[in-house]
Motif scaffolding. Sequence first.
Motif, short mmCIF file in Angstrom:
data_model
loop_
_atom_site.label_atom_id
_atom_site.label_comp_id
_atom_site.label_asym_id
_atom_site.label_seq_id
_atom_site.Cartn_x
_atom_site.Cartn_y
_atom_site.Cartn_z
N SER A 114 0.60 -1.39 0.22
CA SER A 114 0.30 -0.22 0.16
C SER A 114 0.75 0.63 -0.13
O SER A 114 0.27 1.96 -0.43
CB SER A 114 -0.64 -0.50 1.36
OG SER A 114 -0.14 -0.08 2.63
N THR A 115 1.92 1.05 0.73
CA THR A 115 3.08 2.31 0.40
C THR A 115 3.29 2.84 -0.83
O THR A 115 3.37 3.53 -1.44
CB THR A 115 4.46 2.07 1.68
OG1 THR A 115 4.52 1.22 1.26
CG2 THR A 115 3.83 1.71 3.08
N HIS A 116 3.95 1.72 -1.59
CA HIS A 116 4.10 1.65 -2.63
C HIS A 116 3.45 2.36 -3.23
O HIS A 116 3.73 3.25 -4.58
CB HIS A 116 4.89 0.51 -3.53
CG HIS A 116 5.93 0.22 -3.06
ND1 HIS A 116 7.49 0.49 -3.36
CD2 HIS A 116 6.27 -0.41 -1.83
CE1 HIS A 116 8.79 -0.09 -2.10
NE2 HIS A 116 7.54 -0.84 -1.09
N ALA A 117 2.01 1.64 -3.27
CA ALA A 117 0.75 2.02 -3.87
C ALA A 117 0.62 3.84 -3.60
O ALA A 117 0.45 4.26 -4.94
CB ALA A 117 -0.49 1.46 -4.37
N GLY A 118 0.65 4.27 -2.87
CA GLY A 118 0.65 5.64 -2.65
C GLY A 118 1.67 6.45 -3.25
O GLY A 118 1.39 7.53 -3.52
N ALA A 119 2.93 5.89 -3.29
CA ALA A 119 3.71 6.83 -3.94
C ALA A 119 3.60 6.66 -5.78
O ALA A 119 3.94 7.91 -6.38
CB ALA A 119 5.34 5.45 -3.64
N LEU A 120 3.79 5.53 -5.72
CA LEU A 120 2.34 5.51 -7.83
C LEU A 120 1.73 6.45 -8.10
O LEU A 120 1.96 7.02 -9.29
CB LEU A 120 2.72 4.41 -8.16
CG LEU A 120 3.90 3.11 -8.08
CD1 LEU A 120 3.32 1.35 -7.84
CD2 LEU A 120 5.08 3.52 -8.94
N LEU A 121 0.85 6.91 -6.75
CA LEU A 121 0.11 7.13 -7.02
C LEU A 121 0.38 8.59 -6.83
O LEU A 121 -0.48 9.67 -8.26
CB LEU A 121 -1.71 6.59 -6.37
CG LEU A 121 -2.26 7.95 -6.36
CD1 LEU A 121 -3.36 7.43 -7.99
CD2 LEU A 121 -3.63 7.72 -5.09
N VAL A 122 1.19 8.99 -6.40
CA VAL A 122 1.74 10.19 -6.13
C VAL A 122 2.27 10.71 -7.81
O VAL A 122 2.12 11.46 -8.25
CB VAL A 122 2.46 10.38 -5.44
CG1 VAL A 122 3.60 12.06 -5.85
CG2 VAL A 122 1.77 10.67 -3.61
N ALA A 123 2.72 9.86 -8.62
CA ALA A 123 3.55 10.07 -9.99
C ALA A 123 2.12 10.35 -10.73
O ALA A 123 2.72 10.80 -11.96
CB ALA A 123 4.18 8.63 -9.71
N ALA A 124 1.35 9.38 -10.99
CA ALA A 124 0.12 9.26 -11.85
C ALA A 124 -0.30 10.81 -11.24
O ALA A 124 -1.04 11.24 -12.72
CB ALA A 124 -0.38 8.20 -11.58
N LEU A 125 -0.52 11.40 -10.28
CA LEU A 125 -1.53 12.31 -10.80
C LEU A 125 -0.13 13.91 -10.42
O LEU A 125 -0.69 14.65 -11.56
CB LEU A 125 -1.99 12.90 -9.07
CG LEU A 125 -3.21 11.80 -8.43
CD1 LEU A 125 -3.14 11.80 -7.11
CD2 LEU A 125 -3.85 12.18 -9.27
N ALA A 126 1.34 12.95 -10.36
CA ALA A 126 1.75 13.72 -10.82
C ALA A 126 2.26 14.91 -12.56
O ALA A 126 1.94 16.14 -13.05
CB ALA A 126 3.67 14.20 -10.58
N TYR A 127 1.74 14.01 -12.84
CA TYR A 127 1.92 13.97 -14.45
C TYR A 127 0.83 14.68 -14.79
O TYR A 127 0.39 15.24 -16.34
CB TYR A 127 1.66 12.11 -15.12
CG TYR A 127 2.70 11.78 -15.33
CD1 TYR A 127 4.35 12.36 -16.27
CD2 TYR A 127 3.13 10.58 -15.52
CE1 TYR A 127 5.32 11.89 -15.89
CE2 TYR A 127 4.82 9.83 -14.73
CZ TYR A 127 5.71 10.00 -16.30
OH TYR A 127 7.08 10.00 -15.79
N ARG A 128 -0.73 14.05 -14.37
CA ARG A 128 -1.94 14.21 -14.16
C ARG A 128 -1.76 15.74 -14.45
O ARG A 128 -2.40 17.04 -14.99
CB ARG A 128 -2.87 14.19 -14.00
CG ARG A 128 -4.49 14.48 -14.49
CD ARG A 128 -5.31 14.02 -12.90
NE ARG A 128 -6.89 14.68 -13.41
CZ ARG A 128 -7.84 13.81 -14.91
NH1 ARG A 128 -7.27 13.22 -15.04
NH2 ARG A 128 -8.35 14.27 -14.75
#
Length: 322
Positions: A60-74
């Motif tokens: 879940s911690t990695h999923a959160g960090a990956l979500l940060v990356a995806a939202l940064a692109y957006r």
Amino acid sequence: MNASQALRGHDHVFLGASHDRNQRRTMIVVGITTLTMLAEIVGGYAYGSMALLADGFHMSTHAGALLVAALAYRYARRHAHDPAFTFGTGKIGDLAAFASAVILGVIAVLIAVDAAWRLAHPIDISFNPAIAVAVIGLAVNLVSAALLHESMPGHSHGHDDHHGHDHGHHHDHARHDHGGARDHNLRAAYVHVLADAATSVLAIAALLAGRFLNWVWLDPAVGILGAAVIASWSLQLMRDSGRVLVDTVPDPDLATAMRARIEQNGDRVTDLHLWRVGPGHNAAVISLVSAHPQSPDVYRKKLAALHALSHVTLEVQAAPAV
């Protein structure tokens, strides 16, 4: 430059050429990681497996960090034309990468602390379920890593506008293909799944050794080793993305080449600033003094062969009479 272009001005869109593709792939990885995480947590509660629960919450911690990356692109794409960002949103990804690196460092510390505690206080391990969980986690991470790795090499950027001003300042936006440009945001996402894959490989090796050789101590020992490797990746990513955020010179050789091309026939560079504004995009501000000042376009042509210069401001001053 024609009159309509002069009235329209120019934008400052310094996103990487693969920005949208990287966003899509990162979102796919977020989805895969989240589904696996939920399955492990639900299965852990349903079957009373602490191994499943632990791996699920860790993921879940990695999923959160990956979500940060995806939202940064957006976010970077949505605000690409927002004039509030002086040099565009190309560095949003570097900010997200720095945040991901910090999260990765915290994860490394937590793994090390837990492993050290287990080394001092050994516990019984259900080897077969734990090995199954590690294998499933490795498979998921290998798929995710493959998706992200395919987008990493050979970045190029397309910024085709070419603008000029016929006064003391000149802005140049040009297209250059520069395979060495790094998307730190994508790299951060890749490092997260790679860290998970590496810990899975180490865990499988340690669990097999414990299962067949009774080396129970190897599991927490390998946990400490994995934490050290992850911490090293975290520091490297933090350093690379942090250098972009504080506007260090991205390429000293490029700065030297710029000086060499301009300082000819008595022209002298009095001030030169070079910094990165996005993946594959560098900006420069150059002040020069000349006994025989020429049009900024002349100096622009001298720099035209240099790659990754997407925004150049030139100030030309006449040398004082002796």
